[in-house]
Design an enzyme around this catalytic site. Structure first.
Site, mmCIF file in Angstrom:
data_model
loop_
_atom_site.group_PDB
_atom_site.id
_atom_site.type_symbol
_atom_site.label_atom_id
_atom_site.label_comp_id
_atom_site.label_asym_id
_atom_site.label_seq_id
_atom_site.Cartn_x
_atom_site.Cartn_y
_atom_site.Cartn_z
ATOM 1 N N HIS A 2 -0.879 -0.179 -9.861
ATOM 2 C CA HIS A 2 -1.552 -1.106 -8.938
ATOM 3 C C HIS A 2 -2.101 -2.327 -9.699
ATOM 4 O O HIS A 2 -3.308 -2.556 -9.742
ATOM 5 C CB HIS A 2 -2.683 -0.379 -8.182
ATOM 6 N N GLU A 27 -3.205 7.533 -4.694
ATOM 7 C CA GLU A 27 -3.588 6.784 -5.883
ATOM 8 C C GLU A 27 -4.909 7.328 -6.435
ATOM 9 O O GLU A 27 -5.863 7.494 -5.686
ATOM 10 C CB GLU A 27 -3.780 5.327 -5.455
ATOM 11 N N ARG A 84 0.834 -1.199 0.000
ATOM 12 C CA ARG A 84 0.000 0.000 0.000
ATOM 13 C C ARG A 84 0.867 1.246 0.000
ATOM 14 O O ARG A 84 1.935 1.287 0.634
ATOM 15 C CB ARG A 84 -0.911 0.008 1.239
#
Ligand code: NAD
Ligand code: COI
Length: 331
Positions: free
Chosen positions: A297, A265, A236
């Site tokens: 991602h 993000e 993360r």
């Protein structure tokens, strides 16, 4: 039972249709839209929602779900860090995830990126794109078996990453608060991450984004690292202070980084049908560096993972519908 599936990507549709064919008694509708306060209305009349954890799910969303009598949210992914879980609990919304759709997919991708950095494949690609094709001293790499790899977080993904690194002959050290320091199956577990920061050539992050891990990689911890250190983050974004990382890279205090997750993000990173360009000046600058690999991602993205994500989420909704609880319930 009626299920509404959000954030559907083209690569998921065949798996969703297969599941539906095996469950003709379930009414299922789907949309490419993200699940938001504005789009949740589409699920009117459904018992449960399947969605991906791509954007934050706020209190207001759970309030609306409760008002629509939709009480189940089955995520198709692992992470549950950007949901207002307190709000879900307050409104009686039950949530599940798919905790092990394929830890191999993410572990393999993180090792792939490390190999790319060690063997400088981005230098080679950049040279070719510039129209050159010749040997260069810049291509000299490092061998994985000669590296000390520090794994931070040895849950499902971290553990599989260790298996791969061991097969390459690397020296393994690890930190996980759930595992006592000492030798375990050829891995030296340490009692704090600092020991890894000081010693490892490769630092690979596989921990959840809980408060205690916020900016685990920061100016102070980066100062402890060796100039050979490569950091890989497929977990993360909140684990890394990107400003501090950028400074350490600019000052050659570390050797490189591979990032699949970012603190800020954008939803666009998870959208296939957008033409939106990257606008974050920091990510643009980092992305130009030959020793930095960025990916939007997608470490999870394999055929096996996507099948299991879809089936896991839809099966949880069935369980919720039948018994008001699910095996992989997190809330
Ligand atoms: P997991 O729950 O199986 O393992 C996490 C491990 O981290 C646990 O063993 C826990 O004890 C440990 N841990 C917690 N805090 C720690 C700390 N401060 N230091 C060291 N260890 C700590 O989770 P997992 O399935 O292995 O997932 C790991 C991460 O990968 C999660 O953040 C998840 O959201 C992320 N993930 C990313 C992708 C992707 O596509 N990029 C896909 C799936 C999962
Ligand atoms: C996860 O499964 O937690 C991921 O990070 C994958 C993503 C599709 C949300």
């Amino acid at each position: 039972m009626k299920i509404y599936v959000y954030n559907v990507r083209p690569d998921e549709i065949a798996f969703i249709k297969d599941w539906q064919a095996n469950h003709p008694d379930v009414e299922l509708a789907m949309t490419e839209d993200f699940l938001t306060v504005d789009t949740v209305q589409k699920a009117e009349g459904s018992t449960g929602i399947s969605a991906l954890q791509t954007i934050p799910y706020p209190r207001e969303l759970f309030k609306k779900m409760a008002a629509m009598q939709i009480t189940f949210l089955a995520l198709r992914n692992v992470g549950v860090d950007n949901l207002d879980r307190q709000a879900a609990s307050d409104y009686g919304i039950k949530i599940s995830n798919v905790p092990a759709y394929s830890p191999y997919a993410i572990a393999e991708f993180s090792v792939t990126q490390v190999l790319n950095l060690l063997r400088r494949t981005k230098y080679i690609a950049q040279q070719q794109l510039a129209g050159d094709f010749h040997w260069s001293p810049d291509f000299m790499g490092r061998e994985l078996r000669k590296q000390t790899v520090g794994v931070i977080g040895t849950g499902r993904i971290g553990r599989h990453a260790m298996v791969i690194y061991q097969a390459f002959g690397a020296t393994l050290m690890a930190y996980d608060p759930m595992i006592e320091a000492g030798e375990h199956d050829g891995v030296t577990y340490v009692s704090n991450p600092e020991a890894i920061f000081k010693t490892a050539d490769i630092i690979t992050l596989h921990v959840p984004a809980v408060k205690s891990n916020y900016h685990l990689i920061n100016a102070e911890t980066l100062k402890l690292m060796k100039p050979t250190a490569i950091i890989v983050n497929t977990a993360r974004g909140a684990l890394i202070d990107l400003d501090a990382l950028q400074t350490a890279l600019a000052n050659h205090e570390i050797a490189g980084a591979a990032l699949d997750a970012f603190e800020n993000e954008t939803a666009a990173m998870q959208q296939y049908n957008t033409t939106e360009k990257l606008t974050d000046p920091q990510l643009i600058a980092l992305g130009k560096l030959p020793n930095v690999l960025l990916s939007p991602h997608m470490a999870f993205h394999t055929d096996v993972a996507v099948t299991n994500m879809v089936n896991g989420s839809l099966n949880s909704l069935l369980e919720f519908g039948r018994q008001n609880r699910a095996e992989f319930q997190v809330e």
